[in-house]
Design a protein around this motif. Structure first.
Motif, PDB file in Angstrom:
ATOM      1  N   ARG A  11     -78.813  57.383  11.766  1.00 14.70           N
ATOM      2  CA  ARG A  11     -77.716  57.428  12.723  1.00 14.70           C
ATOM      3  C   ARG A  11     -77.729  58.744  13.479  1.00 14.70           C
ATOM      4  N   LYS A  12     -77.975  59.784  12.718  1.00 16.14           N
ATOM      5  CA  LYS A  12     -77.983  61.093  13.365  1.00 16.14           C
ATOM      6  C   LYS A  12     -79.080  61.165  14.407  1.00 16.14           C
ATOM      7  N   LYS A  13     -80.206  60.619  14.018  1.00 14.17           N
ATOM      8  CA  LYS A  13     -81.314  60.640  14.966  1.00 14.17           C
ATOM      9  C   LYS A  13     -80.978  59.830  16.210  1.00 14.17           C
ATOM     10  N   ALA A  14     -80.358  58.677  15.970  1.00 14.05           N
ATOM     11  CA  ALA A  14     -80.002  57.828  17.109  1.00 14.05           C
ATOM     12  C   ALA A  14     -79.019  58.533  18.016  1.00 14.05           C
ATOM     13  N   ILE A  15     -78.051  59.178  17.392  1.00 15.03           N
ATOM     14  CA  ILE A  15     -77.051  59.880  18.199  1.00 15.03           C
ATOM     15  C   ILE A  15     -77.718  60.955  19.036  1.00 15.03           C
ATOM     16  N   LYS A  16     -78.550  61.732  18.379  1.00 14.10           N
ATOM     17  CA  LYS A  16     -79.170  62.841  19.103  1.00 14.10           C
ATOM     18  C   LYS A  16     -80.072  62.333  20.219  1.00 14.10           C
ATOM     19  N   LEU A  17     -80.830  61.298  19.924  1.00 16.88           N
ATOM     20  CA  LEU A  17     -81.728  60.760  20.935  1.00 16.88           C
ATOM     21  C   LEU A  17     -80.956  60.247  22.145  1.00 16.88           C
ATOM     22  N   SER A  18     -79.923  59.483  21.852  1.00 17.64           N
ATOM     23  CA  SER A  18     -79.143  58.960  22.974  1.00 17.64           C
ATOM     24  C   SER A  18     -78.555  60.096  23.789  1.00 17.64           C
ATOM     25  N   ALA A  19     -78.099  61.109  23.080  1.00 17.14           N
ATOM     26  CA  ALA A  19     -77.505  62.225  23.807  1.00 17.14           C
ATOM     27  C   ALA A  19     -78.544  62.915  24.680  1.00 17.14           C
ATOM     28  N   ASP A  20     -79.723  63.119  24.133  1.00 19.26           N
ATOM     29  CA  ASP A  20     -80.767  63.785  24.900  1.00 19.26           C
ATOM     30  C   ASP A  20     -81.166  62.984  26.116  1.00 19.26           C
ATOM     31  N   GLN A  54     -70.841  58.387  29.389  1.00 16.91           N
ATOM     32  CA  GLN A  54     -71.108  56.959  29.581  1.00 16.91           C
ATOM     33  C   GLN A  54     -72.520  56.590  29.164  1.00 16.91           C
ATOM     34  N   LYS A  55     -73.437  57.405  29.620  1.00 15.36           N
ATOM     35  CA  LYS A  55     -74.821  57.073  29.300  1.00 15.36           C
ATOM     36  C   LYS A  55     -75.059  57.187  27.804  1.00 15.36           C
ATOM     37  N   TRP A  56     -74.422  58.129  27.217  1.00 13.97           N
ATOM     38  CA  TRP A  56     -74.596  58.326  25.789  1.00 13.97           C
ATOM     39  C   TRP A  56     -74.050  57.122  25.034  1.00 13.97           C
ATOM     40  N   ILE A 115     -87.728  51.709  25.311  1.00 16.64           N
ATOM     41  CA  ILE A 115     -86.835  50.656  25.776  1.00 16.64           C
ATOM     42  C   ILE A 115     -85.468  51.246  26.061  1.00 16.64           C
ATOM     43  N   LEU A 116     -85.048  52.055  25.132  1.00 18.24           N
ATOM     44  CA  LEU A 116     -83.754  52.690  25.294  1.00 18.24           C
ATOM     45  C   LEU A 116     -83.713  53.520  26.565  1.00 18.24           C
ATOM     46  N   VAL A 117     -84.779  54.273  26.746  1.00 17.57           N
ATOM     47  CA  VAL A 117     -84.823  55.139  27.921  1.00 17.57           C
ATOM     48  C   VAL A 117     -84.729  54.327  29.198  1.00 17.57           C
ATOM     49  N   GLU A 118     -85.504  53.287  29.228  1.00 21.83           N
ATOM     50  CA  GLU A 118     -85.524  52.514  30.465  1.00 21.83           C
ATOM     51  C   GLU A 118     -84.200  51.847  30.743  1.00 21.83           C
ATOM     52  N   GLN A 119     -83.492  51.557  29.676  1.00 21.57           N
ATOM     53  CA  GLN A 119     -82.226  50.886  29.919  1.00 21.57           C
ATOM     54  C   GLN A 119     -81.167  51.838  30.418  1.00 21.57           C
ATOM     55  N   ILE A 120     -81.295  53.054  29.975  1.00 24.72           N
ATOM     56  CA  ILE A 120     -80.282  54.003  30.404  1.00 24.72           C
ATOM     57  C   ILE A 120     -80.540  54.444  31.836  1.00 24.72           C
TER      58      ILE A 120
END
Lengths: 191, 351
Positions: free
Chosen positions: A38-47, A17-19, A76-81
């Protein structure tokens, strides 16, 4: 057994879900990314997602989020998750530095004391063999410290514990990602 | 989990000493035992994390230890049951540490170590200074057995592991057992016979035991590590494993990036396909409308509602013809959103 299955499944779902949430944020934030982006975004979100499942209770998760948050956009992304703002990471890093000096000096003293005693007790060859073994172990622990995020300042005991936690989380991450990837491939291939 | 382990521990103790009240504060001990130990937060999450119930972890250790246990004088102390060893259960260690504060009735050269169960299967050569049971089983056993019997009556309450490893080829310091300056609340270590009993070495030994206990857990975690002996090799394997996992993450993210349509980075479509596989891991590609009514994903349904906005799906069915590939998965994806079933129905019909 059932408890075990329940725990990992819920973990996987939480991660998923968080990912997905992170991926959404990214896709809304920037359209038409290149494949590398995209790959970077995917990996970052996953991490970020997998680190957030630990709720900052482990050092590796804190370090991971701290490293990611260094980039302003990612912050920003981090804080939102995360449900609550990430203030803990600052405190954690401060704590590390103050303790490590004391610990290091104590360790040096203890080591010298121990080697003296051992040199007296054991034969010369035994001492050398054990010191070689110790060196090997020390090398490996150094490598491990570099692998596990935030492992640099930890003592051996907590390092092992963090490694354990980290391995479990990595497994969850890999498992979910693999399924998603295979499903995506399958759907693209079949249609 | 915790109470069950506690109960077995209690049986063990009472079985050993036969509930002799002559010992010091035995009632206190019972009180301590029966009082549920507040498991340190880390430990409860730790064991939960490992997904190993404590008895199972115990069993693992018992099995590994019974192989290594080769104390020859065992018949003399037959009333000691095969060691129920819980050293890696941190909660138990914490519990056991409460006993470290109890003073000893007698000094004896007989010393046992709580967590030295690994001594017969040493992980690394470094531990040579610790006693190695394999190295000297025979010579000291007769002398030891008497002492064992003597000390057993006085010390069972503090003994969780009958440690048979005696060291006599080292410089024997048969000094009195000293209630070591072990201040850590988690590990209880007793100096063994012939070993230095000053606080430093005790603390050192406690630390080593801790490390070994956790290394064992790690060994169980990482596949293929159980047979390896030697800390360096085990660490090798662990490092290898971590590196593999990390590279897999990289690879998979690349793969995912390649698999999503280039013009539209939309994770919804992927999620639809994926969640089916999460459900029962059978057929990721087959999404029939029958999947739709089943909102079986545990917790996904209620939590997903705010995440996947209906509008977000529109671009997918926009002018791009490639997007039509994902229509079928999207329908099943919508099923998770129970509150928007009507919308989903309209979508489904519009397909």
């Amino acid at each position: 057994m059932k408890a075990r299955m329940g725990y990992s499944t819920s973990l996987k779902q939480e991660f998923l879900q968080k990912w997905i949430k992170g991926l959404h944020i990214y896709s809304n934030f920037k359209k038409d990314m290149s494949i590398l982006e995209r790959k970077k975004a995917i990996k970052l979100s996953a991490d970020v997602a997998i680190a957030s499942t630990r709720n900052s209770s482990t050092r590796w998760s804190r370090t991971l989020t701290a490293n990611i948050s260094k980039n302003v956009t990612n912050k920003i992304l981090v804080e939102q998750i995360f449900s609550d703002p990430e203030v803990i990471k600052n405190k954690a890093s401060n704590r590390l530095i103050t303790c490590s000096n004391r610990i290091a000096s104590r360790k040096i003293l203890r080591r010298s004391h121990i080697t003296q005693i051992r040199a007296r007790k054991m034969g010369p060859y035994a001492v050398k063999a054990s010191s070689i073994a110790k060196k090997l172990v020390k090398n490996r622990t150094q490598v491990l410290k570099s692998l596990v995020p935030g492992g640099e300042n930890m003592d051996e005991i907590s390092l092992i514990k963090e490694t354990l936690d980290y391995i479990v989380s990595l497994r969850v991450q890999v498992d979910v990602m693999r399924r998603l990837a295979s499903a995506a491939e399958h759907s693209t291939r079949s249609l | 989990m915790e109470p069950k382990v506690e109960a077995t521990e209690l049986e063990y103790r009472s079985g050993i000493c036969g509930l002799k009240p002559g010992d010091i504060g035995f009632d206190d001990i019972h009180g301590l035992i029966s009082a549920p130990p507040p498991p340190p937060e880390t430990s409860s999450s730790f064991t939960a994390l490992l997904e190993l119930p404590a008895p199972q972890a115990v069993e693992l250790l018992v099995n590994s230890l019974e192989v290594a246990d080769e104390f020859p004088a065992k018949p003399d102390i037959a009333h000691f049951p095969p060691p129920q060893i819980f050293p890696s259960n941190i909660a138990l260690i914490d519990h056991a540490s409460k006993f470290s504060s109890l003073p000893l009735a007698d000094n004896s050269s007989e010393n046992y170590s709580l967590l030295s169960v690994s001594s017969s299967k040493k992980l690394d050569i470094v531990k040579q200074e610790q006693m190695d049971s394999d190295s000297n089983p025979n010579g000291s056993s007769p002398a030891i057995s008497d002492q064992i019997l003597k000390s057993s009556k006085r010390k069972e309450r503090e003994k969780k592991v009958k440690e048979s490893n005696k060291k006599s080829k080292k410089v024997v310091q048969n000094e009195s057992y000293e209630e070591g300056g072990e201040k850590l609340p988690y590990v209880y270590v007793r100096a063994r016979r012939g070993q230095a009993t000053d606080s430093h070495s005790l603390a050192e030994r406690a630390r080593r035991e801790k490390i070994n206990a956790r290394m064992r857990l790690l060994q169980d975690m990482v596949p293929g590590c159980k047979k390896i002996s030697g800390t360096a090799m085990v660490l090798d394997e662990i490092i290898n494993h971590v590196q593999t996992l990390q590279s897999q993450v990289e690879l998979l993210s690349m793969k995912l990036a390649a698999a999503t349509p280039r013009f539209d980075f939309n994770p919804d479509t992927l999620l639809a396909a994926e969640s089916g596989s999460l459900m029962d891991s059978s057929h990721p590609g087959m999404f029939t409308p029958s999947v739709w009514p089943e909102g079986q994903i545990n917790g996904n349904s209620q939590q997903s509602q705010q995440l996947w906005h209906f509008d977000g799906l529109q671009p997918v069915w926009g002018g791009e013809e490639n997007n039509s590939n994902f229509i079928t998965p999207d329908n099943s994806f919508l099923s998770y959103d129970t509150s928007r079933n009507s919308a989903a129905a309209s979508l489904h019909s519009s397909q």
